[in-house]
Motif scaffolding. Structure first.
Motif, PDB file in Angstrom:
ATOM      1  N   LEU A  76       0.842  -1.191   0.000  1.00 42.82           N
ATOM      2  CA  LEU A  76       0.000   0.000   0.000  1.00 42.82           C
ATOM      3  C   LEU A  76       0.875   1.238   0.000  1.00 42.82           C
ATOM      4  CD1 LEU A  76      -2.899   1.207   0.256  1.00 42.82           C
ATOM      5  CD2 LEU A  76      -2.513   1.231   2.736  1.00 42.82           C
ATOM      6  N   TYR A  77       0.742   2.065  -1.029  1.00 39.26           N
ATOM      7  CA  TYR A  77       1.452   3.339  -1.088  1.00 39.26           C
ATOM      8  C   TYR A  77       0.590   4.373  -0.389  1.00 39.26           C
ATOM      9  CZ  TYR A  77       4.085   7.299  -2.941  1.00 39.26           C
ATOM     10  OH  TYR A  77       4.844   8.436  -3.065  1.00 39.26           O
ATOM     11  N   ASN A  78       1.091   4.916   0.715  1.00 41.00           N
ATOM     12  CA  ASN A  78       0.311   5.829   1.559  1.00 41.00           C
ATOM     13  C   ASN A  78       0.925   7.227   1.513  1.00 41.00           C
ATOM     14  OD1 ASN A  78      -0.340   6.207   5.122  1.00 41.00           O
ATOM     15  ND2 ASN A  78      -1.664   6.683   3.395  1.00 41.00           N
ATOM     16  N   ALA A  79       0.415   8.049   0.603  1.00 40.13           N
ATOM     17  CA  ALA A  79       0.913   9.409   0.421  1.00 40.13           C
ATOM     18  C   ALA A  79      -0.191  10.258  -0.207  1.00 40.13           C
ATOM     19  CB  ALA A  79       2.160   9.423  -0.462  1.00 40.13           C
ATOM     20  N   LYS A  80      -0.073  11.565  -0.073  1.00 43.84           N
ATOM     21  CA  LYS A  80      -1.105  12.466  -0.592  1.00 43.84           C
ATOM     22  C   LYS A  80      -1.256  12.358  -2.099  1.00 43.84           C
ATOM     23  CE  LYS A  80      -0.884  16.046   3.005  1.00 43.84           C
ATOM     24  NZ  LYS A  80      -0.609  17.481   3.271  1.00 43.84           N
ATOM     25  N   ILE A  81      -0.134  12.195  -2.784  1.00 43.66           N
ATOM     26  CA  ILE A  81      -0.132  12.144  -4.250  1.00 43.66           C
ATOM     27  C   ILE A  81       0.238  10.736  -4.701  1.00 43.66           C
ATOM     28  CG2 ILE A  81       0.787  13.153  -6.368  1.00 43.66           C
ATOM     29  CD1 ILE A  81      -0.762  15.108  -4.564  1.00 43.66           C
ATOM     30  N   ARG A  82      -0.493  10.203  -5.671  1.00 46.57           N
ATOM     31  CA  ARG A  82      -0.206   8.872  -6.183  1.00 46.57           C
ATOM     32  C   ARG A  82       1.172   8.832  -6.832  1.00 46.57           C
ATOM     33  NH1 ARG A  82      -0.822   8.976 -11.689  1.00 46.57           N
ATOM     34  NH2 ARG A  82      -2.035  10.695 -12.542  1.00 46.57           N
ATOM     35  N   ILE A 110       2.411  -6.121   9.761  1.00 44.12           N
ATOM     36  CA  ILE A 110       2.239  -4.844   9.062  1.00 44.12           C
ATOM     37  C   ILE A 110       3.513  -4.048   9.257  1.00 44.12           C
ATOM     38  CG2 ILE A 110       0.851  -2.760   8.797  1.00 44.12           C
ATOM     39  CD1 ILE A 110      -1.475  -4.263  10.105  1.00 44.12           C
ATOM     40  N   ARG A 111       4.211  -3.776   8.151  1.00 45.22           N
ATOM     41  CA  ARG A 111       5.490  -3.086   8.209  1.00 45.22           C
ATOM     42  C   ARG A 111       5.443  -1.829   7.359  1.00 45.22           C
ATOM     43  NH1 ARG A 111       8.350  -8.575   6.552  1.00 45.22           N
ATOM     44  NH2 ARG A 111       6.271  -8.764   5.660  1.00 45.22           N
ATOM     45  N   GLN A 112       6.251  -0.852   7.732  1.00 44.75           N
ATOM     46  CA  GLN A 112       6.268   0.414   7.006  1.00 44.75           C
ATOM     47  C   GLN A 112       7.692   0.786   6.637  1.00 44.75           C
ATOM     48  OE1 GLN A 112       4.559   3.792   9.080  1.00 44.75           O
ATOM     49  NE2 GLN A 112       4.079   4.812   7.146  1.00 44.75           N
ATOM     50  N   GLN A 113       7.862   1.197   5.397  1.00 45.26           N
ATOM     51  CA  GLN A 113       9.145   1.693   4.916  1.00 45.26           C
ATOM     52  C   GLN A 113       8.865   2.936   4.089  1.00 45.26           C
ATOM     53  OE1 GLN A 113      12.442  -0.982   3.566  1.00 45.26           O
ATOM     54  NE2 GLN A 113      12.108   0.006   1.593  1.00 45.26           N
ATOM     55  N   GLY A 114       9.112   4.085   4.671  1.00 49.11           N
ATOM     56  CA  GLY A 114       8.769   5.334   4.005  1.00 49.11           C
ATOM     57  C   GLY A 114       7.263   5.431   3.781  1.00 49.11           C
ATOM     58  N   LEU A 155      11.925  -9.781  -4.872  1.00 45.39           N
ATOM     59  CA  LEU A 155      10.906  -8.929  -4.287  1.00 45.39           C
ATOM     60  C   LEU A 155      11.080  -7.483  -4.764  1.00 45.39           C
ATOM     61  CD1 LEU A 155      10.976 -10.314  -0.661  1.00 45.39           C
ATOM     62  CD2 LEU A 155       9.065 -10.460  -2.223  1.00 45.39           C
ATOM     63  N   PRO A 156       9.970  -6.773  -4.951  1.00 47.51           N
ATOM     64  CA  PRO A 156      10.059  -5.385  -5.419  1.00 47.51           C
ATOM     65  C   PRO A 156      10.380  -4.395  -4.322  1.00 47.51           C
ATOM     66  CG  PRO A 156       7.777  -6.042  -5.252  1.00 47.51           C
ATOM     67  CD  PRO A 156       8.599  -7.269  -4.939  1.00 47.51           C
ATOM     68  N   TYR A 157      10.680  -4.877  -3.109  1.00 49.11           N
ATOM     69  CA  TYR A 157      11.076  -3.967  -2.041  1.00 49.11           C
ATOM     70  C   TYR A 157      11.864  -4.770  -1.014  1.00 49.11           C
ATOM     71  CZ  TYR A 157       7.776  -5.835   1.344  1.00 49.11           C
ATOM     72  OH  TYR A 157       7.128  -6.654   2.217  1.00 49.11           O
ATOM     73  N   ASP A 158      12.459  -4.071  -0.043  1.00 56.35           N
ATOM     74  CA  ASP A 158      13.304  -4.708   0.956  1.00 56.35           C
ATOM     75  C   ASP A 158      12.460  -5.399   2.013  1.00 56.35           C
ATOM     76  OD1 ASP A 158      15.209  -5.439   2.762  1.00 56.35           O
ATOM     77  OD2 ASP A 158      15.766  -3.395   3.349  1.00 56.35           O
ATOM     78  N   MET A 159      12.527  -6.747   2.064  1.00 53.30           N
ATOM     79  CA  MET A 159      11.729  -7.504   3.016  1.00 53.30           C
ATOM     80  C   MET A 159      12.381  -7.580   4.390  1.00 53.30           C
ATOM     81  SD  MET A 159       8.770  -8.873   2.413  1.00 53.30           S
ATOM     82  CE  MET A 159       8.711 -10.365   3.373  1.00 53.30           C
ATOM     83  N   THR A 160      13.566  -7.021   4.554  1.00 50.16           N
ATOM     84  CA  THR A 160      14.286  -7.178   5.810  1.00 50.16           C
ATOM     85  C   THR A 160      13.924  -6.128   6.848  1.00 50.16           C
ATOM     86  OG1 THR A 160      16.149  -5.807   5.057  1.00 50.16           O
ATOM     87  CG2 THR A 160      16.255  -8.172   4.583  1.00 50.16           C
ATOM     88  N   PHE A 161      13.180  -5.093   6.468  1.00 47.26           N
ATOM     89  CA  PHE A 161      12.881  -4.039   7.444  1.00 47.26           C
ATOM     90  C   PHE A 161      11.857  -4.515   8.457  1.00 47.26           C
ATOM     91  CE2 PHE A 161       9.732  -3.311   4.116  1.00 47.26           C
ATOM     92  CZ  PHE A 161       8.595  -3.001   4.808  1.00 47.26           C
TER      93      PHE A 161
END
Length: 272
Positions: free
Chosen positions: A122-128, A183-187, A266-272
């Motif tokens: 899930l991309y969570n930001a004001k602008i897509r 549930i993890r968050q990276q930026g 993976l399209p992102y870092d799974m280690t965070f």
């Protein structure tokens, strides 16, 4: 010749397909994969998958099997089939085992699996973000991850998940065992990871939609518990978009010796 069961680990971006399962249009992942297999093997091949994915849903590792009398090296099944596949579908690995089709204990992509894991990005930001288009869901209001984590705890265990079940779901029972929810968050990226023995149709997307209600402060975390008890689909949040959903991993008994390749691409870092 001895009949062999070939098992494939398949990765795909589902954006341009009508889901996994074959359709008259021919525009499904199964249709395209079987066409490539037929061209490589030079005989009709029908595949069985671990779990059917919907239109627009992706897979980091879908497991499929099929039976054939052909004797090929494993790299041939990978490279040979990939030569006939489009850029958004690829066979990552192959394994071959002898099989007696009358043996009820023979490997089966669906019935031999004991758990499945899905990720929702899930991309969570004001602008897509154009860079995450078709690869992640988007929600523009800020979300409180800690509240969603608290709410997710109510999903753990064996429950009747009717409240998160699509109307057209064909599962024999709505009772599933949820082993883990992370549930993890990276930026600006929030990743929901759910592992269960099996999932109902739209179950992950319906759960994510309801957790978002909690994250934005529209509902309290214990609302999830009340939803599960109510068993009424009309009470939970709308089904969230398919773009960010990935079938990530299928777990089998180690006796089958399947490779664990799910973290390689993976399209992102799974280690965070």
């Amino acid at each position: 010749m001895m009949l062999k069961r070939v098992i494939l680990g398949v990765e795909y971006q589902g954006t341009h397909y009508q889901g996994w399962q074959t359709q008259p249009s021919g525009n499904t992942v199964q249709d395209v994969l079987e066409l490539a297999l037929n061209k490589f093997a030079k005989h009709p091949i029908q595949t069985v998958c671990a779990g059917r994915t919907d239109a627009g849903v992706h897979a980091l590792e879908q497991i499929v099997h099929f039976d054939t009398e052909l004797n090929r090296e494993m790299y041939s099944w990978v490279n040979g089939v990939n030569a006939f596949l489009p850029a958004d579908i690829a066979v990552r690995w192959a394994k071959q085992i002898p099989v007696d089709i009358q043996d009820q204990h023979a490997f089966h992509a669906r019935f031999s699996a004991y758990s499945r894991t899905y990720h929702y990005f899930l991309y969570n930001a004001k602008i897509r973000s154009p860079l995450w288009a078709d690869r992640a869901g988007w929600f523009f209001r800020p979300l409180k991850v800690e509240l969603m984590r608290e709410a997710a705890n109510y999903l753990i265990g064996e429950h009747d998940f009717t409240v998160f079940r699509a109307a057209g779901c064909q599962a024999k029972t709505p009772i599933k065992h949820m082993y883990e929810v992370k549930i993890r968050q990276q930026g600006d990226l929030i990743v929901f990871s759910l592992r269960a023995n099996a999932f109902l149709h739209h179950m992950v997307r319906n759960i994510v939609g309801s957790l978002i209600f909690v994250g934005m402060g529209k509902r309290e975390p214990d609302w999830i518990a009340s939803l599960i008890s109510a068993k009424d689909r009309s009470l939970s949040a709308p089904t969230f978009m398919p773009d960010g959903l990935y079938l990530a991993k299928i777990d089998y008994d180690k006796k089958w010796g399947l490779p664990d390749a799910t973290n390689e691409n993976l399209p992102y870092d799974m280690t965070f």
